[in-house]
Design an enzyme around this catalytic site. Sequence first.
Site, PDB file in Angstrom:
ATOM      1  CG  HIS A 233       1.427   4.670   4.473  1.00 34.05           C
ATOM      2  ND1 HIS A 233       0.618   5.013   5.510  1.00 34.05           N
ATOM      3  CD2 HIS A 233       1.014   3.452   4.057  1.00 34.05           C
ATOM      4  CE1 HIS A 233      -0.239   4.016   5.734  1.00 34.05           C
ATOM      5  NE2 HIS A 233      -0.007   3.057   4.860  1.00 34.05           N
TER       6      HIS A 233
ATOM      7  CG  HIS B 143      -8.218   4.157   1.294  1.00 30.40           C
ATOM      8  ND1 HIS B 143      -8.369   3.981   2.652  1.00 30.40           N
ATOM      9  CD2 HIS B 143      -9.443   4.527   0.840  1.00 30.40           C
ATOM     10  CE1 HIS B 143      -9.621   4.224   2.989  1.00 30.40           C
ATOM     11  NE2 HIS B 143     -10.289   4.573   1.911  1.00 30.40           N
TER      12      HIS B 143
ATOM     13  NE  ARG C 260      -7.612  11.544   5.818  1.00 28.95           N
ATOM     14  CZ  ARG C 260      -8.009  10.758   6.825  1.00 28.95           C
ATOM     15  NH1 ARG C 260      -7.155   9.932   7.377  1.00 28.95           N
ATOM     16  NH2 ARG C 260      -9.238  10.803   7.265  1.00 28.95           N
TER      17      ARG C 260
ATOM     18  NE  ARG D 185      -9.456   8.502   4.473  1.00 30.04           N
ATOM     19  CZ  ARG D 185      -9.600   7.634   5.472  1.00 30.04           C
ATOM     20  NH1 ARG D 185      -8.784   6.616   5.598  1.00 30.04           N
ATOM     21  NH2 ARG D 185     -10.555   7.793   6.349  1.00 30.04           N
TER      22      ARG D 185
ATOM     23  CG  ASN E 199      -1.821   1.091   1.372  1.00 28.98           C
ATOM     24  OD1 ASN E 199      -1.456   2.203   1.023  1.00 28.98           O
ATOM     25  ND2 ASN E 199      -3.011   0.845   1.853  1.00 28.98           N
TER      26      ASN E 199
HETATM   27  N1  PXP Z   1      -5.924  -3.009   4.208  1.00 26.41           N
HETATM   28  C1  PXP Z   1      -6.805  -1.993   4.332  1.00 26.41           C
HETATM   29  C2  PXP Z   1      -8.232  -2.253   3.967  1.00 26.41           C
HETATM   30  C3  PXP Z   1      -6.403  -0.724   4.773  1.00 26.41           C
HETATM   31  O1  PXP Z   1      -7.301   0.266   4.876  1.00 26.41           O
HETATM   32  C4  PXP Z   1      -5.040  -0.515   5.055  1.00 26.41           C
HETATM   33  C5  PXP Z   1      -4.568   0.841   5.476  1.00 26.41           C
HETATM   34  O2  PXP Z   1      -4.701   1.736   4.441  1.00 26.41           O
HETATM   35  C6  PXP Z   1      -4.153  -1.590   4.899  1.00 26.41           C
HETATM   36  C7  PXP Z   1      -4.619  -2.832   4.501  1.00 26.41           C
HETATM   37  C8  PXP Z   1      -2.685  -1.455   5.180  1.00 26.41           C
HETATM   38  O3  PXP Z   1      -2.516  -1.164   6.530  1.00 26.41           O
HETATM   39  P1  PXP Z   1      -1.096  -0.708   7.075  1.00 26.41           P
HETATM   40  O4  PXP Z   1      -0.786   0.611   6.436  1.00 26.41           O
HETATM   41  O5  PXP Z   1      -1.319  -0.592   8.549  1.00 26.41           O
HETATM   42  O6  PXP Z   1      -0.121  -1.757   6.704  1.00 26.41           O
END
Ligand code: PXP
Length: 247
Positions: A9, A42, A48, A44, A6
Amino acid sequence: MRFYVNVDHVATVRQARGTDEPDPVRAAVLVELAGANGITVHLREDRRHVTERDVRILMETVRTGVNLEIASEKNVLDIACEIKPMQVTLVPEKRQELTTEGGLALGEKVVRSGIGKAIDKLSSKGIRTALFIDPDEEAISISSDLGADAVELHTGEYANANSLEIADWQLARLTDAATLASENKMGVHAGHGLTYENVTPVAMIPFLEELNIGHSIISRAVLVGLDRAVKEMRTLISPARDRSLEI
Ligand code: PXP
């Protein structure tokens, strides 16, 4: 085991300055080259971190596949139906939250009906659907009734466990949920709060096919670089999977 990273970040750091770097699109290229099986973002409602521009360019540039996380809101559903990512994971979304706080509240009729319509809309476009849920029997059975292709089990409570007993109990919950989801012919994914320290037992859960991990990888990447951070996580996941196949 499919390992999706993901990259939200990366976008969060960019948005902190309102500039154009670091670019999650460029990060996605490096993540793929380091061996990830897919890119998760994601989009949103308040945009953001990840923006529509990011998702559209990722759709052009990602060579593996894009797993798009969205709420079941018209605005983002329409975008998903237009750009057709490989997979959409439907998540609950609250404006004030720092990150997704829990699984979809499928016990609530209004939520269930909205999710059902979203699944129908996405499926009619040939998009694979996953529901982000808590590892509970009821949530799995509703997900199956709604026609989801997969569930993503929320690992947050496991990750936040403050004793070994609680972590073991949460792991057992995840294991039971994975078995049940698989018996219901759904794909089994998991994610949220997974780190280099806690990922291996989760990766060993039978029937688990996909992990979505973001924050800990991007945090480590700040110190050691994205390539090494992704490879180190891959190393922790792959042997665990091999061992679970022997059980
Ligand atoms: N899965 C989902 C559905 C999420 O919303 C997130 C966070 O965006 C993640 C996985 C990944 O989580 P993390 O950033 O804590 O590894």
